[in-house]
Enzyme design. Structure first.
Site, mmCIF file in Angstrom:
data_model
loop_
_atom_site.group_PDB
_atom_site.id
_atom_site.type_symbol
_atom_site.label_atom_id
_atom_site.label_comp_id
_atom_site.label_asym_id
_atom_site.label_seq_id
_atom_site.Cartn_x
_atom_site.Cartn_y
_atom_site.Cartn_z
ATOM 1 N N LYS A 1 0.835 -1.205 0.000
ATOM 2 C CA LYS A 1 0.000 0.000 0.000
ATOM 3 C C LYS A 1 0.872 1.258 0.000
ATOM 4 C CE LYS A 1 -2.097 -1.267 3.853
ATOM 5 N NZ LYS A 1 -1.498 -2.597 4.108
ATOM 6 N N ARG B 1 -10.348 -0.051 8.654
ATOM 7 C CA ARG B 1 -9.747 -1.359 8.905
ATOM 8 C C ARG B 1 -10.694 -2.268 9.667
ATOM 9 N NH1 ARG B 1 -4.108 0.081 8.676
ATOM 10 N NH2 ARG B 1 -2.814 -1.768 8.610
ATOM 11 N N ARG C 1 11.593 -5.533 5.201
ATOM 12 C CA ARG C 1 11.349 -4.090 4.977
ATOM 13 C C ARG C 1 12.296 -3.229 5.816
ATOM 14 N NH1 ARG C 1 5.442 -2.020 5.383
ATOM 15 N NH2 ARG C 1 5.445 -3.426 7.163
ATOM 16 N N ARG D 1 10.869 -1.449 11.340
ATOM 17 C CA ARG D 1 9.671 -1.149 12.140
ATOM 18 C C ARG D 1 9.528 -2.162 13.265
ATOM 19 N NH1 ARG D 1 4.561 -0.039 8.264
ATOM 20 N NH2 ARG D 1 3.588 -1.481 9.722
ATOM 21 N N ARG E 1 -0.959 -9.521 12.644
ATOM 22 C CA ARG E 1 -1.568 -8.433 11.860
ATOM 23 C C ARG E 1 -2.357 -9.006 10.688
ATOM 24 N NH1 ARG E 1 3.759 -5.442 10.701
ATOM 25 N NH2 ARG E 1 2.581 -4.319 9.126
HETATM 26 P P1 AP5 Z 1 4.751 -1.451 1.956
HETATM 27 O O1 AP5 Z 1 4.475 -0.605 0.776
HETATM 28 O O2 AP5 Z 1 5.404 -0.813 3.131
HETATM 29 O O3 AP5 Z 1 3.438 -2.247 2.395
HETATM 30 P P2 AP5 Z 1 2.163 -1.762 3.182
HETATM 31 O O4 AP5 Z 1 0.987 -2.447 2.579
HETATM 32 O O5 AP5 Z 1 2.130 -0.265 3.268
HETATM 33 O O6 AP5 Z 1 2.490 -2.454 4.561
HETATM 34 P P3 AP5 Z 1 2.268 -2.019 6.058
HETATM 35 O O7 AP5 Z 1 2.938 -3.072 6.882
HETATM 36 O O8 AP5 Z 1 2.707 -0.619 6.297
HETATM 37 O O9 AP5 Z 1 0.748 -2.131 6.178
HETATM 38 P P4 AP5 Z 1 -0.019 -2.291 7.467
HETATM 39 O O10 AP5 Z 1 -1.398 -2.115 6.989
HETATM 40 O O11 AP5 Z 1 0.261 -3.516 8.235
HETATM 41 O O12 AP5 Z 1 0.576 -1.139 8.397
HETATM 42 P P5 AP5 Z 1 0.153 0.363 8.717
HETATM 43 O O13 AP5 Z 1 1.370 1.157 8.706
HETATM 44 O O14 AP5 Z 1 -0.987 0.804 7.899
HETATM 45 O O15 AP5 Z 1 5.610 -2.687 1.440
HETATM 46 C C1 AP5 Z 1 6.055 -3.686 2.320
HETATM 47 C C2 AP5 Z 1 7.431 -4.226 1.853
HETATM 48 O O16 AP5 Z 1 7.261 -4.889 0.616
HETATM 49 C C3 AP5 Z 1 8.457 -3.139 1.604
HETATM 50 O O17 AP5 Z 1 9.716 -3.583 2.008
HETATM 51 C C4 AP5 Z 1 8.429 -2.923 0.103
HETATM 52 O O18 AP5 Z 1 9.670 -2.477 -0.376
HETATM 53 C C5 AP5 Z 1 8.055 -4.299 -0.400
HETATM 54 N N1 AP5 Z 1 7.215 -4.238 -1.600
HETATM 55 C C6 AP5 Z 1 6.185 -3.382 -1.847
HETATM 56 N N2 AP5 Z 1 5.658 -3.628 -3.055
HETATM 57 C C7 AP5 Z 1 6.347 -4.670 -3.574
HETATM 58 C C8 AP5 Z 1 6.258 -5.415 -4.801
HETATM 59 N N3 AP5 Z 1 5.344 -5.120 -5.725
HETATM 60 N N4 AP5 Z 1 7.126 -6.440 -5.007
HETATM 61 C C9 AP5 Z 1 8.062 -6.773 -4.057
HETATM 62 N N5 AP5 Z 1 8.203 -6.105 -2.892
HETATM 63 C C10 AP5 Z 1 7.349 -5.072 -2.640
HETATM 64 O O19 AP5 Z 1 -0.398 0.176 10.194
HETATM 65 C C11 AP5 Z 1 0.465 -0.153 11.245
HETATM 66 C C12 AP5 Z 1 -0.312 -0.344 12.545
HETATM 67 O O20 AP5 Z 1 -1.019 0.861 12.882
HETATM 68 C C13 AP5 Z 1 -1.392 -1.413 12.517
HETATM 69 O O21 AP5 Z 1 -0.886 -2.687 12.778
HETATM 70 C C14 AP5 Z 1 -2.324 -0.925 13.618
HETATM 71 O O22 AP5 Z 1 -1.840 -1.245 14.892
HETATM 72 C C15 AP5 Z 1 -2.282 0.569 13.460
HETATM 73 N N6 AP5 Z 1 -3.359 1.058 12.570
HETATM 74 C C16 AP5 Z 1 -3.183 1.596 11.323
HETATM 75 N N7 AP5 Z 1 -4.380 1.924 10.781
HETATM 76 C C17 AP5 Z 1 -5.325 1.571 11.693
HETATM 77 C C18 AP5 Z 1 -6.750 1.634 11.712
HETATM 78 N N8 AP5 Z 1 -7.450 2.129 10.662
HETATM 79 N N9 AP5 Z 1 -7.402 1.181 12.795
HETATM 80 C C19 AP5 Z 1 -6.721 0.674 13.847
HETATM 81 N N10 AP5 Z 1 -5.380 0.592 13.909
HETATM 82 C C20 AP5 Z 1 -4.684 1.022 12.839
#
Ligand code: AP5
Length: 595
Positions: free
Chosen positions: A94, A170, A205, A234, A245
């Site tokens: 994402k 979410r 990552r 992270r 997660r």
């Molecule tokens: P990346 O682009 O970082 O992936 P992402 O989908 O953004 O992953 P996240 O882990 O950030 O998502 P998440 O939803 O778990 O965490 P968030 O920060 O929102 O890519 C990942 C890796 O893959 C990278 O190394 C990249 O280089 C590689 N990659 C990307 N694309 C690729 C491809 N095409 N091919 C190969 N490699 C690739 O949330 C974190 C925490 O915050 C949650 O756990 C929760 O506790 C809290 N939180 C956030 N939002 C809410 C909500 N709405 N409600 C409640 N709690 C929340």
């Protein structure tokens, strides 16, 4: 994604901005309830992922052909800006895609993960509350996150530039909060990646605290040793936490999808990021064009009563299968009946977001195996479909395959010879649809232009020794998520002595042909080896199943079709025979000789 250390750069702003102050008087959002008073102001946070991505549009390698030529359709102030949600499991990409989307579409990126990490890093009240949940790989309580998001969405920039919501909603409750506030995206993008890949992506990552850029130790290693030295991991990127997660994501995904089912676009995220982005780009460009068209509707076509509206209003008035189908030429009423029947089903499928569709209709005039076949009927059908979508403001490209061999007509199926010329010279109405909303082209990737909204492929077929599937595959790849509708395709193998049909491999060819789903199917049934009298008919219209009819003579001298059976999947000849013979279903059986 933002490493914790980066948010300290912004901590002063976080603390000095009054909570909830961004809600302007002109906002359409109701004031948040007192229970949401934890929400901070974070206008300072949303450009974080853009640090290294400011490009000049003219030089932007990601700009589309049309944009580079200055033909880009940009939303003027009269056009409501684009609103997008992106969802997917942890590490589905994402954040990576959001960087590219923001760069291309200029939307305001709102990532709840980034916002929360900034709060944690700033040591704010919210951050302290959120930290324990995040570190455990759990969701932060809804009221905290919802307040952050709604406050951020009410900022002027989000209202004027449009927004890209990443990581929110979410849970079903979060989705409902937005629905209650009448905040709805134009598109809900879901990145689809297999579990085992996700874990590797998380564990590998790394983040650059200076630029906010996302790296991966093997997939996207840092460009220099200097960057490598400062990368951080992270805290929630351990294998164990990723699994938790992922589990939480799966528990919630279905319920959220139900809220956005009609605007959901699933994208295969297990491909190189450029390919993933190409699909997203085409999807959002299309959504943007649709919005443009709604506000700047082109009069001549739109002033007409939309054919799709006409047909949808008559949808419930289906009068059954028309009779005298063996009378040639078919009467105008019979032709119109089938055009409308096909059109309604196709419209429903496209409106439901189906993108790989086929129409198979085998009444005598459209059956090239019968000597009463008329190319004019096929052309009329194509015209009705194309004009109806054009009436809805879509730009339709009608494509006929060209010669697949050396010389003008070599490798050209007889049925299609001259077809393109007929299409060019046909009467496309007095409304200027052809040349604006309808274009004629051939089959191949080169025909796919940025402005095309959908493609109709007229009777694509293999010829002896020549396979059309490679060209079709290239074209559908280029079309991305735009609808491609095949009208009476004939994609069975017709091998020549040269063995040229072996291109792609037979399995792959069949798999590709099968990737198109029927939105309409009509076939007359005859007793084996005959073409008279008609025994019955098999009809399927999206989204319904297959209906099997028997033709019966009525005492007054006429005929009628009575329904015998329905099937969720296309019935085999054995199923059909059994239904005609009144045998129960699902038994071991042998074909008994009908059709
Ligand atoms: P990346 O682009 O970082 O992936 P992402 O989908 O953004 O992953 P996240 O882990 O950030 O998502 P998440 O939803 O778990 O965490 P968030 O920060 O929102 O890519 C990942 C890796 O893959 C990278 O190394 C990249 O280089 C590689 N990659 C990307 N694309 C690729 C491809 N095409 N091919 C190969 N490699 C690739 O949330 C974190 C925490 O915050 C949650 O756990 C929760 O506790 C809290 N939180 C956030 N939002 C809410 C909500 N709405 N409600 C409640 N709690 C929340």
């Amino acid at each position: 994604m933002l490493p914790a250390s980066l948010s300290s750069l912004h901590s002063t702003n976080v603390r000095t901005s009054p909570y909830l102050s961004p809600l302007s008087s002109s906002s359409s959002l109701p004031s948040p309830s007192p229970s949401l008073s934890l929400a901070p102001s974070f206008s300072h946070l949303h450009h974080r992922r853009l640090v290294s991505f400011n490009t000049v549009r003219g030089n932007n390698p990601l700009a589309t052909k049309a944009e580079r030529r200055g033909l880009s359709v940009t939303c003027a102030s009269t056009c409501e800006p684009l609103k997008v949600m992106i969802s997917g499991a942890p590490a589905s990409g994402k954040g990576t895609q959001c960087e590219l989307i923001v760069q291309k579409f200029g939307l305001v990126h709102i990532s709840t993960g980034d916002l929360l990490r900034a709060e944690v890093s700033a040591g704010s009240e919210i951050g302290n509350k959120a930290k324990e949940f995040m570190n455990a790989g759990q969701l932060v309580p809804d009221e905290i996150v919802t307040a952050m998001v709604t406050a951020r969405l009410s900022h002027e920039d989000a209202k004027t530039k449009g927004w890209l919501l990443d990581g929110y909603p979410r849970s079903f409750a979060q989705a409902q909060s937005l629905e209650n506030l009448k905040i709805r995206p134009d598109v809900y993008v879901v990145l689809d990646v297999p579990d085992e890949i996700l874990i590797d992506r998380c564990v590998g990552r790394r983040l650059d605290p200076e630029t906010g850029k996302i790296y991966h130790l093997t997939n996207f290693p840092p460009e220099t040793e200097e960057i490598k030295a400062r990368l951080v991991t992270r805290p929630d990127d351990t294998e164990e936490k990723v699994k938790s997660r992922l589990e939480i994501y799966k528990q919630n995904a279905k319920a959220i999808l139900s809220t956005y089912s009609n605007i959901t676009k699933k994208i295969d995220g297990n491909r190189p990021k450029e390919m993933v982005f190409a699909d997203i780009e085409s999807l959002l460009s299309q959504a943007k064009r649709e919005k443009m068209k709604k506000t700047t509707a082109v009069k001549p076509v739109h002033e007409r009563k939309s054919r799709s509206n006409q047909v949808s209003s008559s949808q419930d008035n289906w009068k059954g299968i028309p009779t005298r189908l063996n009378n040639i030429p078919h009467s105008r009423e019979i032709r119109n009946y089938f055009y409308d029947d096909v059109l309604q089903a196709t419209q429903r499928a496209v409106n439901d977001g189906r993108t790989r569709l086929k129409v198979e209709i085998n009444i005598p005039e459209l059956n090239p195996e019968m000597d009463v076949y008329r190319i004019g009927t096929l052309m009329e059908l194509v015209r009705v479909i194309a004009l109806s979508f054009a009436d809805d403001g879509k730009r339709v490209k009608v494509c006929v395959q060209g010669s697949m061999g050396e010389g003008a007509l070599a490798g050209m199926p007889l049925q299609l010879a001259g077809t393109r010329k007929i299409l060019e010279f046909m009467d496309w109405g007095d409304y200027g649809a052809k040349g604006t909303f309808v274009e004629i082209g051939s089959i191949g990737a080169n025909e796919v232009d940025e402005q095309d909204d959908m493609f109709i492929l007229v009777a694509p077929q293999n010829a002896v020794g020549n396979c059309i599937i490679d060209d079709m595959k290239a074209m559908t790849d280029a079309a991305g998520t735009r609808p491609v509708i095949l009208i009476n395709p004939r994609l069975k193998d017709l091998p020549g002595s040269s063995g040229i049909m072996q291109t792609m491999g037979r399995d792959k060819r069949l798999e590709y042909a099968a990737s198109f789903e029927n939105c309409y199917f009509f076939r007359l049934l005859y007793y084996a080896g005959t073409q008279y009298p008609i025994m019955g008919a098999l009809r399927m219209t999206y989204p319904n199943g297959y209906e099997l009819y028997k033709r019966v003579d009525v005492p007054s001298g006429g005929e009628k079709y009575v329904i015998l059976s329905t099937f969720t999947e296309k019935p085999s000849s054995d199923d059909i025979n059994d239904a005609f013979l009144g045998k129960p279903r699902n038994r071991e059986k042998k074909a008994s000789g009908f059709w």
